[in-house]
Structures are given as structure tokens and as C-alpha cells.
Design a protein around this motif. Structure first.
Motif, PDB file in Angstrom:
ATOM      1  N   SER A   1       0.818  -1.219   0.000  1.00 49.10           N
ATOM      2  CA  SER A   1       0.000   0.000   0.000  1.00 49.10           C
ATOM      3  C   SER A   1       0.851   1.269   0.000  1.00 49.10           C
ATOM      4  CB  SER A   1      -0.967   0.001   1.191  1.00 49.10           C
ATOM      5  OG  SER A   1      -0.252  -0.079   2.393  1.00 49.10           O
ATOM      6  N   TYR A   2       2.108   1.190   0.432  1.00 52.49           N
ATOM      7  CA  TYR A   2       2.934   2.404   0.487  1.00 52.49           C
ATOM      8  C   TYR A   2       3.714   2.618  -0.815  1.00 52.49           C
ATOM      9  CZ  TYR A   2       5.765   6.107   2.510  1.00 52.49           C
ATOM     10  OH  TYR A   2       6.345   7.327   2.768  1.00 52.49           O
ATOM     11  N   GLY A   3       4.254   1.526  -1.348  1.00 48.08           N
ATOM     12  CA  GLY A   3       5.081   1.675  -2.548  1.00 48.08           C
ATOM     13  C   GLY A   3       5.144   0.374  -3.323  1.00 48.08           C
TER      14      GLY A   3
ATOM     15  N   VAL B   1       2.522  17.676   9.983  1.00 51.56           N
ATOM     16  CA  VAL B   1       1.591  16.677   9.447  1.00 51.56           C
ATOM     17  C   VAL B   1       2.212  15.975   8.245  1.00 51.56           C
ATOM     18  CG1 VAL B   1      -0.485  17.920  10.179  1.00 51.56           C
ATOM     19  CG2 VAL B   1       0.409  18.282   7.866  1.00 51.56           C
ATOM     20  N   ASP B   2       1.772  14.728   8.037  1.00 49.00           N
ATOM     21  CA  ASP B   2       2.139  13.972   6.842  1.00 49.00           C
ATOM     22  C   ASP B   2       0.849  13.491   6.192  1.00 49.00           C
ATOM     23  OD1 ASP B   2       3.244  12.470   4.857  1.00 49.00           O
ATOM     24  OD2 ASP B   2       4.427  11.152   6.160  1.00 49.00           O
ATOM     25  N   VAL B   3       0.586  13.972   4.972  1.00 51.62           N
ATOM     26  CA  VAL B   3      -0.660  13.642   4.275  1.00 51.62           C
ATOM     27  C   VAL B   3      -0.481  12.386   3.411  1.00 51.62           C
ATOM     28  CG1 VAL B   3      -2.587  14.645   2.962  1.00 51.62           C
ATOM     29  CG2 VAL B   3      -1.047  16.163   4.193  1.00 51.62           C
ATOM     30  N   ASN B   4       0.748  11.959   3.217  1.00 50.18           N
ATOM     31  CA  ASN B   4       1.031  10.767   2.399  1.00 50.18           C
ATOM     32  C   ASN B   4       0.255  10.764   1.082  1.00 50.18           C
ATOM     33  OD1 ASN B   4       1.685   9.098   5.356  1.00 50.18           O
ATOM     34  ND2 ASN B   4       3.103   8.907   3.647  1.00 50.18           N
ATOM     35  N   GLN B   5       0.332  11.886   0.349  1.00 50.62           N
ATOM     36  CA  GLN B   5      -0.158  11.993  -1.038  1.00 50.62           C
ATOM     37  C   GLN B   5      -1.675  12.020  -1.169  1.00 50.62           C
ATOM     38  OE1 GLN B   5       2.126   9.626  -3.988  1.00 50.62           O
ATOM     39  NE2 GLN B   5       2.700   8.284  -2.289  1.00 50.62           N
TER      40      GLN B   5
ATOM     41  N   LEU C   1      14.910  12.245   3.870  1.00 48.72           N
ATOM     42  CA  LEU C   1      15.912  11.272   3.415  1.00 48.72           C
ATOM     43  C   LEU C   1      15.516   9.900   3.960  1.00 48.72           C
ATOM     44  CD1 LEU C   1      19.086  13.286   4.569  1.00 48.72           C
ATOM     45  CD2 LEU C   1      17.989  13.354   2.306  1.00 48.72           C
ATOM     46  N   LYS C   2      15.576   8.863   3.137  1.00 47.29           N
ATOM     47  CA  LYS C   2      15.328   7.502   3.632  1.00 47.29           C
ATOM     48  C   LYS C   2      16.266   6.565   2.886  1.00 47.29           C
ATOM     49  CE  LYS C   2      10.492   8.335   4.775  1.00 47.29           C
ATOM     50  NZ  LYS C   2       9.078   8.111   4.515  1.00 47.29           N
ATOM     51  N   ILE C   3      16.993   5.743   3.615  1.00 49.51           N
ATOM     52  CA  ILE C   3      17.911   4.819   2.938  1.00 49.51           C
ATOM     53  C   ILE C   3      17.122   3.916   1.990  1.00 49.51           C
ATOM     54  CG2 ILE C   3      19.732   4.905   4.693  1.00 49.51           C
ATOM     55  CD1 ILE C   3      18.725   2.195   5.764  1.00 49.51           C
TER      56      ILE C   3
ATOM     57  N   PHE D   1       6.273  16.315  17.107  1.00 50.06           N
ATOM     58  CA  PHE D   1       5.278  15.294  16.757  1.00 50.06           C
ATOM     59  C   PHE D   1       4.821  15.465  15.317  1.00 50.06           C
ATOM     60  CE2 PHE D   1       5.048  15.956  21.328  1.00 50.06           C
ATOM     61  CZ  PHE D   1       5.268  14.649  21.767  1.00 50.06           C
ATOM     62  N   LYS D   2       4.665  14.297  14.659  1.00 51.04           N
ATOM     63  CA  LYS D   2       4.130  14.291  13.289  1.00 51.04           C
ATOM     64  C   LYS D   2       2.790  13.592  13.339  1.00 51.04           C
ATOM     65  CE  LYS D   2       5.758  11.476   9.391  1.00 51.04           C
ATOM     66  NZ  LYS D   2       6.857  11.362   8.409  1.00 51.04           N
ATOM     67  N   LEU D   3       1.796  14.197  12.720  1.00 52.66           N
ATOM     68  CA  LEU D   3       0.444  13.635  12.704  1.00 52.66           C
ATOM     69  C   LEU D   3       0.155  13.090  11.322  1.00 52.66           C
ATOM     70  CD1 LEU D   3       0.411  15.208  15.318  1.00 52.66           C
ATOM     71  CD2 LEU D   3      -1.718  16.274  14.623  1.00 52.66           C
ATOM     72  N   LYS D   4      -0.344  11.871  11.279  1.00 56.09           N
ATOM     73  CA  LYS D   4      -0.673  11.249  10.001  1.00 56.09           C
ATOM     74  C   LYS D   4      -2.103  11.605   9.647  1.00 56.09           C
ATOM     75  CE  LYS D   4       2.896   8.792   8.829  1.00 56.09           C
ATOM     76  NZ  LYS D   4       3.532   9.009   7.521  1.00 56.09           N
ATOM     77  N   ILE D   5      -2.294  12.285   8.533  1.00 54.25           N
ATOM     78  CA  ILE D   5      -3.652  12.664   8.134  1.00 54.25           C
ATOM     79  C   ILE D   5      -3.884  12.264   6.673  1.00 54.25           C
ATOM     80  CG2 ILE D   5      -3.881  14.509   9.835  1.00 54.25           C
ATOM     81  CD1 ILE D   5      -3.270  16.504   7.577  1.00 54.25           C
TER      82      ILE D   5
ATOM     83  N   ALA E   1       9.131  17.338   1.131  1.00 52.80           N
ATOM     84  CA  ALA E   1       8.938  16.370   0.043  1.00 52.80           C
ATOM     85  C   ALA E   1       9.401  15.005   0.527  1.00 52.80           C
ATOM     86  CB  ALA E   1       9.736  16.800  -1.185  1.00 52.80           C
ATOM     87  N   ASP E   2       8.490  14.026   0.514  1.00 48.39           N
ATOM     88  CA  ASP E   2       8.886  12.666   0.921  1.00 48.39           C
ATOM     89  C   ASP E   2       8.801  11.721  -0.292  1.00 48.39           C
ATOM     90  OD1 ASP E   2       9.456  10.288   2.143  1.00 48.39           O
ATOM     91  OD2 ASP E   2       7.733  10.248   3.477  1.00 48.39           O
ATOM     92  N   GLU E   3       7.615  11.177  -0.572  1.00 52.13           N
ATOM     93  CA  GLU E   3       7.506  10.242  -1.699  1.00 52.13           C
ATOM     94  C   GLU E   3       7.964  10.892  -3.016  1.00 52.13           C
ATOM     95  OE1 GLU E   3       5.388  10.636   0.786  1.00 52.13           O
ATOM     96  OE2 GLU E   3       3.985   8.971   1.008  1.00 52.13           O
TER      97      GLU E   3
HETATM   98 MG    MG Z   1       6.128  10.682   4.816  1.00 48.39          MG
END
Ligand code: MG
Ligand code: MUC
Length: 373
Positions: free
Chosen positions: A57-59, A196-200, A271-273, A165-169, A247-249
Motif C-alpha cells: 500500500s505504500y510503494g 503533518v504527513d498527508v502521504n499523497q 531522506l530515507k535509505i 510530533f508528526k500527525l498522520k492525516i 517532500a517525501d515520496e
Molecule cells: Mg512521509
């Protein structure tokens, strides 16, 4: 005779989470780690981890595809090769296998761990040396319940565990999400940074409406509000609002970082390895961001201790990270598969010491949680 890579074993390890973790695209009740054990002819074992979120579901990589693609395609490219020249091995993987950045990250981590153990150096030392030995770590509030999130935040502040804190929305209608975020920010006030992180999950028009309200509520950072490939939209959002965009994804590697920066984006990169195919790739992205004046943020795909430690070794080599890190993955899990857990204290985590990653597997725990089918 110099050492060669002899065997590469991959294990799927299922660990329960301490509570449901609700993102825009899935709710997690467990996390599946893909653990790599790479054995070399000099008797050294390197450890790696490749982990994603919520199956597919993420990638585009799932835990099962990471394991299968390492076993079938990537491991045969490495077995029998000299152990120590990471640049040659990385180029070999790149030349013969496209994509699969999480699988490649797991393998590069195992190579670095082994090389560090061989030379008596930590992974950060192999990468030129650590500039920090304690890194800030935020916590993600994602129980799905406003009251529970507020209680959880106060507990973390009181324990001196986290103050950001990061909130997932993005799973709920925008007005509902805005009310949830504003209530948490109002409860915490100046005691904490809330992002917040809206994840697209939003389209651009929804993002404009949502971000305006979140900016008014005092939110510090807006992560990936619109789909990953909508670079032009992300540039517009970054130019429209005072609150910075993360910018994440949208940024996997240095090339994405360069394109987005050259298009006029300002803000920060997560950044993510796992996104960049390993530690060297993620540092290339970090250096592009630094050259472009874009802030750094040490991101996670909710890895366990091995992947988290690998990321920390990379982040430790960088200068200031404007937005700190979110390397809390092991704290979301009820149990661990290592002998000594990472040391979280004073709103951050210590860089593990010792050769390689500085992490030792707990064989009993590993056997208990490893999937055997
Ligand atoms: Mg993210
Ligand atoms: C993401 O998209 O940032 C990081 C923290 C968390 O809770 O989820 C991840 C993924």
C-alpha cells in the motif's frame, strides 16, 4: 586470500506494533522486517534490513517481493564477489537490476556492516566519520483518536522521549483532519513542534484549502500533501505558503532532488535509505539538497533496529539536519530481535557504538518472530 561473499540469507520477521498505526493508505497492526544475513569467507556476517509499510500500500515493493527479488536476482549478483569494494558491488547491482531500492538498501547495509566489522570501524566511520553521537527523534501520533494522541504526546514529553510530533492525516475528509490537528496543537501549545504527513492523499485544490487552515493552526511543516509525481504542484505549494513543505515520496534519490530543486521547490527533503537504495545513495541526495539550500530530515519507513541504526550512521555524518529525524521505528514495535536496543533519551537517540552497525542479533527472538513459510 581476500574475502568473498559466500551466502545471503533473507528472513521475513513479523513484529506486532504497540498500537494501531493509522496512515492515509493503511492501518498497521504489525510490521514486517526483511532481515538480511550476509556471510563472508573470512567468517564475518553483515546484517541488513529492508522494510516497507503496509504490504504494497505504500510503494511498489512488498516484504515478500523484497525477499524474493534478493533471493532470485540480487544475491546471485553478489555471491562469489570480493567482499570489500562497496562501490564496485553497488555499481554491479545498479547495472543488472532496476528499481528495488529497498532490497538494494538492505544489501548495501549488510555490506557496510561486514566491512566495518572487518576493519574495526563503525559504519559512520566508513562513511567519513560521525559529526554527532546523539540525534533528535520525533514521534508520530497516529492512533486515529484525537484524545488518545494528546495523551500519548503528553506522556512522551514527560518522559523526555520526544518533543516534536508528526500527525498522520489524509484518511478522513479535510475539515475533519484539520479539526483533529488543530485540537492537538492547541493542547500542546508551544511545548512541541507539530507537523503533518498527508502521504499523497490530497489533490492540489484540497491541499490549498487544508494547508491554509493548518498554517493558521500553527503547524510547522507539511509533508507530501499531494501525489508523489506532481512535482509542479509541490513547487506551487512551496511558493504559495509560508509554512514549509517536506517532500517525501516525491524525492527518491539525488536525481529527483535535483529536478525538484531546479524547478523552484523550497522547503525540505525526507531522506530515507530505503528510497535511495542505501546509505551512499541517500547521502548523494542529502548533498544535492545542501547545495540547493533545501533542509534535511532523517526519515524512516518504520524500520526496526537494524534499518534504524543504518540510517543513524548515515545521518550522523551530515551537518545540521534542519528538521531532525523520525528514527523511532523500534519504539513502535512491541518487541525486538536484537540483543541491545537503541538508547532513546533526552528527545533523541544515541548513535550505536562498535564496529559496523554496532547491533547484535538475538537468535532466539529472531527464530521466534521469523516467518517459517
Ligand atoms: Mg512521509
Ligand atoms: C512516511 O511517509 O513518512 C514515517 C513515520 C511514520 O509514522 O510513517 C512513516 C512514513
Amino acid at each position: 586470500m581476500s574475502s568473498v561473499i559466500e551466502t545471503i540469507e533473507t528472513l521475513l520477521v513479523d513484529l506486532p506494533t504497540i498500537r494501531p498505526h493509522k496512515l492515509s493508505m493503511t492501518t498497521m497492526a504489525r510490521q514486517t522486517l526483511v532481515i538480511v544475513r550476509m556471510r563472508h569467507s573470512d567468517g564475518i556476517e553483515g546484517l541488513g534490513e529492508g522494510t516497507t509499510i503496509g504490504g504494497l500500500s505504500y510503494g511498489p515493493e512488498s516484504p515478500e517481493s523484497i525477499k524474493r527479488n534478493i533471493d532470485t536476482y540480487l544475491a546471485p549478483l553478489l555471491i562469489g564477489q570480493p567482499s570489500g569494494n562497496l562501490n564496485v558491488l553497488r555499481a554491479r547491482l545498479e547495472r543488472h537490476a532496476r528499481g528495488n531500492s529497498i532490497a538494494k538498501s538492505a544489501l548495501e547495509t549488510a555490506l557496510l556492516d561486514a566491512q566495518g566489522k572487518r576493519l574495526g570501524l563503525s559504519v559512520a566511520e566508513l562513511l567519513g566519520g560521525a559529526r554527532h553521537d546523539h540525534l533528535p527523534v520525533l514521534w508520530t501520533l497516529a492512533s486515529g483518536d484525537t484524545r488518545k494522541d494528546i495523551d500519548e504526546a503528553f506522556q512522551r514529553l514527560e518522559d523526555r522521549r520526544h518533543c516534536d510530533f508528526k500527525l498522520k492525516i489524509g484518511a478522513n475528509p479535510v475539515d475533519h483532519d484539520v479539526r483533529h490537528v488543530a485540537a492537538i496543537k492547541a493542547a500542546l501549545g508551544d511545548r512541541a513542534s507539530v507537523r503533518v504527513d498527508v502521504n499523497q492523499a490530497w489533490d492540489e485544490a484540497t491541499a490549498v484549502r487544508g494547508i491554509a487552515a493548518l498554517q493558521d493552526a500553527g503547524i510547522d511543516l507539511i509533508e507530501q500533501a499531494i501525489p508523489a509525481r506532481e512535482h509542479a504542484g509541490l513547487v506551487r505549494l512551496s511558493q504559495r505558503f509560508l509554512v514549509p513543505m517536506l517532500a517525501d515520496e516525491a524525492v527518491q534519490d539525488a536525481r529527483d532532488g535535483l529536478t525538484l530543486a531546479a524547478s523552484g521547490f523550497s522547503g525540505a527533503y525526507a531522506l530515507k535509505i530505503a528510497k535511495s537504495g542505501g546509505l551512499q545513495g541517500v547521502l548523494e541526495l542529502a548533498h544535492v539538497a545542501q547545495a540547493a539550500g533545501i533542509g534535511l530530515y532523517g526519515g524512516t519507513l518504520l524500520e526496526g533496529t537494524i534499518g534504524t541504526a543504518a540510517s543513524l550512521h548515515a545521518w550522523a555524518t551530515l551537518g545540521e539536519m534542519a528538521w531532525g529525524t523520525e528514527m523511532f521505528g523500534p519504539l513502535l514495535l512491541k518487541d525486538d530481535i536484537v540483543v541491545e536496543s537503541l538508547n532513546y533519551h533526552d528527545f533523541g537517540v544515541d548513535l550505536p557504538k562498535g564496529p559496523g552497525l554496532g547491533i547484535t542479533l538475538d537468535e532466539d527472538k529472531l527464530a521466534h518472530y521469523a516467518r517459517n513459510h
